[in-house]
Design an enzyme around this catalytic site. Structure first.
Site, PDB file in Angstrom:
ATOM      1  N   LYS A 178      32.011  50.251  52.160  1.00 48.70           N
ATOM      2  CA  LYS A 178      31.913  49.183  53.155  1.00 48.70           C
ATOM      3  C   LYS A 178      33.055  48.200  52.905  1.00 48.70           C
ATOM      4  O   LYS A 178      32.991  47.374  51.999  1.00 48.70           O
ATOM      5  CB  LYS A 178      30.550  48.484  53.053  1.00 48.70           C
ATOM      6  CG  LYS A 178      30.229  47.553  54.227  1.00 48.70           C
ATOM      7  CD  LYS A 178      30.801  46.175  53.995  1.00 48.70           C
ATOM      8  CE  LYS A 178      30.591  45.272  55.191  1.00 48.70           C
ATOM      9  NZ  LYS A 178      31.434  44.053  55.126  1.00 48.70           N
ATOM     10  N   GLU A 253      33.253  42.847  40.249  1.00 47.72           N
ATOM     11  CA  GLU A 253      34.561  42.269  39.919  1.00 47.72           C
ATOM     12  C   GLU A 253      34.744  41.089  40.850  1.00 47.72           C
ATOM     13  O   GLU A 253      34.944  41.257  42.051  1.00 47.72           O
ATOM     14  CB  GLU A 253      35.668  43.317  40.093  1.00 47.72           C
ATOM     15  CG  GLU A 253      36.964  42.916  39.416  1.00 47.72           C
ATOM     16  CD  GLU A 253      37.843  42.034  40.292  1.00 47.72           C
ATOM     17  OE1 GLU A 253      37.831  40.795  40.077  1.00 47.72           O
ATOM     18  OE2 GLU A 253      38.513  42.573  41.174  1.00 47.72           O
ATOM     19  N   CYS A 287      42.418  37.823  42.910  1.00 47.18           N
ATOM     20  CA  CYS A 287      41.431  37.315  41.949  1.00 47.18           C
ATOM     21  C   CYS A 287      42.079  36.936  40.625  1.00 47.18           C
ATOM     22  O   CYS A 287      41.537  36.105  39.893  1.00 47.18           O
ATOM     23  CB  CYS A 287      40.348  38.360  41.726  1.00 47.18           C
ATOM     24  SG  CYS A 287      40.981  39.969  41.209  1.00 47.18           S
ATOM     25  N   GLU A 388      37.723  28.326  42.659  1.00 47.08           N
ATOM     26  CA  GLU A 388      38.705  29.299  43.131  1.00 47.08           C
ATOM     27  C   GLU A 388      39.092  28.981  44.574  1.00 47.08           C
ATOM     28  O   GLU A 388      38.258  28.982  45.470  1.00 47.08           O
ATOM     29  CB  GLU A 388      38.144  30.721  43.047  1.00 47.08           C
ATOM     30  CG  GLU A 388      39.185  31.766  43.395  1.00 47.08           C
ATOM     31  CD  GLU A 388      38.656  33.177  43.292  1.00 47.08           C
ATOM     32  OE1 GLU A 388      39.389  34.046  42.771  1.00 47.08           O
ATOM     33  OE2 GLU A 388      37.515  33.423  43.727  1.00 47.08           O
TER      34      GLU A 388
END
Length: 495
Positions: A178, A253, A287, A388
């Site tokens: 997905k 992750e 990331c 972030e």
């Protein structure tokens, strides 16, 4: 006039619209104009995809393959992908707005993941175990887990899919992939290569749609064995909770707030280039972005001046133009989020020494551009240093000693990666041990490989991808016991 193309899902080897018949528009970030549509899948489509994967896992045309035969299929897949790398690079640029040069580099490396795990497919072995009863033989055999749901983000769809699909398929699992609703086109086109390579129908299925509509249904399906998710910590937390209801195995992750730490003995030009690669490459949408620059106070002004000088020359523009050095942000929502964080940083008292606004030059067209932005005067308790952003914003934080640098670096909810810039080998070894992260780079930044384990700690996730042990994450070792004695004792007769 742009011709808008429809890209159906792939379930059981067939191209499928959503059961509801609804579609989602996909816009090119450089023009903000729709160029493609993907199905808006729901729980009905999720159930169909999992059902196809369950059937494929149990059929002899997949379950009966030897590990070596699975490896050969992966080698064929790699060859087919390699021949179409430029096509896939262009699709990903249209989807997420990244530079064509960056995406070409990614696409040309992706076959290496499939070839690496193709080679490992027949290298996973069981064992003969010793035990206290010499008449009993105990062996272990690796058994594939079953159906794996793989959920990928919008920044590098096919590369991050390779992290998951390559070891899962090498292990003998079947997959429902997905991709992000913002970047699904390359994944559904990629799905067609599996049939061409000889994979049976249903071994790899690709569904599209929103996370709360089809993603949640996939993760909640009791028939799956594992979820492998890459994305933000908010999404990861939701996946973890849903998966726990059925005790699915989970690999996450997630995000990062990675420190790039520069000491006075570092080569400052190299360090400046590493900082640029860490935060402005990929428009900061990674990331592992080195979004916190921790710099020794003795070289603070010198290094900042070098970085600002180099950053002023970064060329924004059409991501399909090879001369472009920084591309637009991938989505409208992310664009607005980054601008909000710039305002937050200014309100918190940080000093903007470069950028700090949307890109508005003629070269930016109607794209979602943010200028390369650098803040000094940042303290580690500011939101700009703790949360972030996932954009081209660098927070510069000074330090005076090794201990202070490590304290600042580790004072974060995340633990994905860190960079060290020093010529002192003993310092590099010493501090790499003290940094609480999954990866440490010394005098380099953003290096990854299919041979090296990748993942984080704390809110950066759980589990590891890549490397030899990654394939083991898709097996459940089965223990088998054999009695070699001629008789079995009656448990109720004492001797």
């Amino acid at each position: 006039m742009i011709k808008v193309l429809d890209y159906p899902m792939r379930i059981g080897g067939e191209a499928c619209p959503a059961a509801t018949g609804e579609w989602i528009d996909t816009a090119y970030p450089f023009t903000r104009k729709t160029w493609a549509r993907i199905p808006r899948g729901t729980a009905v489509d999720a159930a169909a995809a999992v059902g196809a994967a369950v059937q494929a896992f149990e059929r002899p045309d997949w379950a009966g393959l030897t590990p070596s035969a699975r490896g050969k299929l992966l080698h064929r897949l790699a060859d087919l992908f390699e021949a179409r790398a430029e096509e896939f690079a262009r699709l990903e640029v249209m989807d997420n707005g990244k530079r064509i040069t960056e995406m070409l580099g990614q696409m040309r490396r992706i076959p290496d993941w499939y070839r690496y795990f193709a080679g490992l497919a027949d290298k996973v072995e069981g064992a003969v175990l010793s035990n206290e009863n010499q008449a009993v033989l105990n062996i272990t055999r690796p058994a594939p887990l079953g159906v794996v749901v793989c959920i990928t983000p919008w920044n590098s769809p096919l590369l991050l899919a390779a992290y998951k699909l390559a070891p899962a398929l090498a292990a003998g699992c079947t997959v429902v992939l997905k991709p992000s609703e913002f970047t699904s086109v390359s994944s559904v086109v990629f799905a067609d290569l599996f049939a061409e390579a000889g994979f049976p129908p249903g071994v790899v299925n690709v569904v599209t749609g929103y996370g709360d509509e089809i993603g949640a249904a996939l993760v909640s399906d009791p028939r799956i064995a594992k979820v492998s998710f890459t994305g933000g910590d908010v999404g990861g937390r939701a996946v973890y909770k849903l998966a726990a209801e059925h005790f699915h195995e989970v690999a996450l992750e997630l995000g990062g707030k990675s420190p790039n730490i520069v000491f006075p003995d570092a080569d400052l030009d190299n360090a400046a280039n590493g900082v640029l690669a860490g935060i402005f490459a990929a428009t900061g949408q990674t990331c592992i972005a080195g979004s916190r620059l921790l710099v020794h106070r003795d070289i603070h002004d010198d290094l900042v001046e070098r970085i600002v000088s180099k950053s002023k020359g970064i060329r924004m523009g059409d991501p399909l133009d090879a001369a472009t050095q920084m591309a637009p942000v991938a989505t409208e929502a992310q664009y607005q989020k980054i601008l909000e964080y710039i305002d937050i940083a200014k309100a918190e008292g940080a000093t903007c020494v470069l950028g700090g606004k949307a890109g508005q030059g003629a070269e930016c067209g109607d794209g979602l551009f943010i200028e390369p932005t650098i803040f000094t005067g940042v303290t580690n308790d500011m939101r700009i240093a703790r949360e972030e952003v996932f954009g081209p914003i660098l927070s510069v934080i000074p330090f005076d000693s090794e201990d202070e640098a490590i304290t600042i670096a580790n004072d974060t909810d995340y633990g994905l990666a860190a960079g060290l810039w020093t010529q002192d080998l003993s310092r590099a070894v010493r501090l790499s041990e003290r940094l609480k992260t999954g990866t440490v780079w010394v005098n380099i930044y953003r290096a990854v490989s299919y041979t090296s384990p990748f993942g984080g700690i704390k809110q950066s996730g759980i589990g590891r991808e890549n490397g030899k042990k990654a394939i083991e994450e898709f097996f459940a070792p089965k223990s088998i016991w054999f009695n070699t004695a001629p008789t079995v004792a009656n448990p109720f007769e004492m001797t």
